[in-house]
Design a protein around this motif. Sequence first.
Motif, mmCIF file in Angstrom:
data_model
loop_
_atom_site.group_PDB
_atom_site.id
_atom_site.type_symbol
_atom_site.label_atom_id
_atom_site.label_comp_id
_atom_site.label_asym_id
_atom_site.label_seq_id
_atom_site.Cartn_x
_atom_site.Cartn_y
_atom_site.Cartn_z
ATOM 1 N N VAL A 61 -6.627 9.695 -4.567
ATOM 2 C CA VAL A 61 -5.468 10.443 -4.520
ATOM 3 C C VAL A 61 -4.535 9.933 -3.168
ATOM 4 C CG1 VAL A 61 -4.537 12.759 -3.898
ATOM 5 C CG2 VAL A 61 -6.292 12.348 -5.670
ATOM 6 N N LEU A 62 -5.491 9.797 -2.010
ATOM 7 C CA LEU A 62 -4.953 9.450 -0.897
ATOM 8 C C LEU A 62 -4.186 7.883 -0.961
ATOM 9 C CD1 LEU A 62 -4.790 10.138 2.001
ATOM 10 C CD2 LEU A 62 -6.972 9.085 2.477
ATOM 11 N N ASN A 63 -4.896 7.022 -1.561
ATOM 12 C CA ASN A 63 -4.233 5.805 -2.008
ATOM 13 C C ASN A 63 -2.911 5.780 -2.808
ATOM 14 O OD1 ASN A 63 -5.439 3.376 -0.838
ATOM 15 N ND2 ASN A 63 -7.425 4.228 -2.092
ATOM 16 N N ILE A 64 -2.954 6.717 -4.038
ATOM 17 C CA ILE A 64 -1.649 7.169 -4.772
ATOM 18 C C ILE A 64 -0.690 7.420 -3.736
ATOM 19 C CG2 ILE A 64 -1.013 8.481 -6.390
ATOM 20 C CD1 ILE A 64 -3.601 8.112 -7.962
ATOM 21 N N VAL A 65 -0.961 8.496 -2.851
ATOM 22 C CA VAL A 65 0.028 9.240 -2.030
ATOM 23 C C VAL A 65 0.543 8.081 -1.065
ATOM 24 C CG1 VAL A 65 0.236 10.863 -0.245
ATOM 25 C CG2 VAL A 65 -1.041 11.656 -2.279
ATOM 26 N N LEU A 66 -0.479 7.344 -0.554
ATOM 27 C CA LEU A 66 0.247 6.383 0.557
ATOM 28 C C LEU A 66 1.124 5.387 -0.188
ATOM 29 C CD1 LEU A 66 -2.968 5.936 2.853
ATOM 30 C CD2 LEU A 66 -1.069 7.027 3.328
ATOM 31 N N GLY A 67 0.727 5.114 -1.409
ATOM 32 C CA GLY A 67 1.633 3.974 -1.883
ATOM 33 C C GLY A 67 3.108 4.362 -2.354
ATOM 34 N N PHE A 68 3.215 5.682 -2.206
ATOM 35 C CA PHE A 68 4.502 6.146 -2.369
ATOM 36 C C PHE A 68 5.427 6.137 -1.205
ATOM 37 C CE2 PHE A 68 2.945 8.038 -6.463
ATOM 38 C CZ PHE A 68 3.901 7.594 -7.137
ATOM 39 N N PRO A 70 7.008 4.088 1.820
ATOM 40 C CA PRO A 70 7.089 2.857 2.067
ATOM 41 C C PRO A 70 6.704 2.600 3.525
ATOM 42 C CG PRO A 70 9.222 4.075 1.346
ATOM 43 C CD PRO A 70 7.960 5.075 1.398
ATOM 44 N N PHE A 71 6.436 1.240 3.608
ATOM 45 C CA PHE A 71 6.025 0.293 4.739
ATOM 46 C C PHE A 71 4.753 1.331 5.522
ATOM 47 C CE2 PHE A 71 6.117 -1.095 9.209
ATOM 48 C CZ PHE A 71 5.837 -2.411 8.867
ATOM 49 N N ILE A 72 4.950 2.459 6.130
ATOM 50 C CA ILE A 72 3.919 2.995 6.774
ATOM 51 C C ILE A 72 2.628 3.409 5.898
ATOM 52 C CG2 ILE A 72 3.155 5.101 8.292
ATOM 53 C CD1 ILE A 72 5.272 3.855 10.111
ATOM 54 N N GLY A 73 3.029 3.935 4.815
ATOM 55 C CA GLY A 73 2.111 4.197 3.793
ATOM 56 C C GLY A 73 1.338 3.059 3.251
ATOM 57 N N TRP A 74 1.902 1.743 3.284
ATOM 58 C CA TRP A 74 1.546 0.777 2.642
ATOM 59 C C TRP A 74 0.366 0.236 3.893
ATOM 60 C CZ3 TRP A 74 6.621 -1.285 1.236
ATOM 61 C CH2 TRP A 74 7.430 -0.467 0.197
ATOM 62 N N LEU A 75 0.806 0.181 5.071
ATOM 63 C CA LEU A 75 0.063 -0.188 6.167
ATOM 64 C C LEU A 75 -1.213 0.590 6.095
ATOM 65 C CD1 LEU A 75 2.552 -0.815 8.910
ATOM 66 C CD2 LEU A 75 1.113 -2.664 7.603
ATOM 67 N N LEU A 76 -1.028 1.985 6.129
ATOM 68 C CA LEU A 76 -2.174 2.870 6.186
ATOM 69 C C LEU A 76 -3.011 2.553 4.938
ATOM 70 C CD1 LEU A 76 -0.474 6.179 7.294
ATOM 71 C CD2 LEU A 76 -2.130 4.821 8.660
ATOM 72 N N GLY A 77 -2.471 2.272 3.753
ATOM 73 C CA GLY A 77 -3.508 1.934 2.593
ATOM 74 C C GLY A 77 -4.144 0.757 2.694
ATOM 75 N N ILE A 78 -3.459 -0.339 3.455
ATOM 76 C CA ILE A 78 -4.140 -1.360 3.682
ATOM 77 C C ILE A 78 -5.344 -1.326 4.611
ATOM 78 C CG2 ILE A 78 -3.899 -3.790 4.979
ATOM 79 C CD1 ILE A 78 -1.176 -3.702 3.760
ATOM 80 N N LEU A 79 -5.243 -0.295 5.734
ATOM 81 C CA LEU A 79 -6.379 0.083 6.666
ATOM 82 C C LEU A 79 -7.396 0.807 5.921
ATOM 83 C CD1 LEU A 79 -4.206 1.017 9.761
ATOM 84 C CD2 LEU A 79 -5.630 -1.062 9.469
#
Length: 117
Positions: A61-68, A70-79
């Motif tokens: 769920v966290l990965n899905i939410v972060l995927g939506f 832009p940019f900050i969420g994607w960076l957090l998803g990568i971390l």
Amino acid sequence: MHMQSFGTDPSSTGIDPKIVGLLCYLGSFVTGILFLVLEKRSTFVRFHAMQSILVSVVLVVLNIVLGFIPFIGWLLGILLAPLSFILWIALMLLALQGKRFKLPIIGNYAEEQSNRF
């Protein structure tokens, strides 16, 4: 985070409960569900199965939410990816050592739910 070390009770699977605890995490929520259904006696195994299911769902769920986001969420998803991997390895090793390591919030809920079966 809270860790308890127990003499593990025997597993109804016929496998060492410490090994089954590790296996609960190995296949994410799939093996968690499998061992939650199969295990009839060991509260140690049921705890790790339930915690595996819950941590897997939270991370998805966290990965899905972060995927939506832009940019900050994607960076957090990568971390989140390497941190999730480290957590996965740590939980398997702690289960193999016979420790009931409770994650914050998830661990208490997993313990409550595992005792209901």
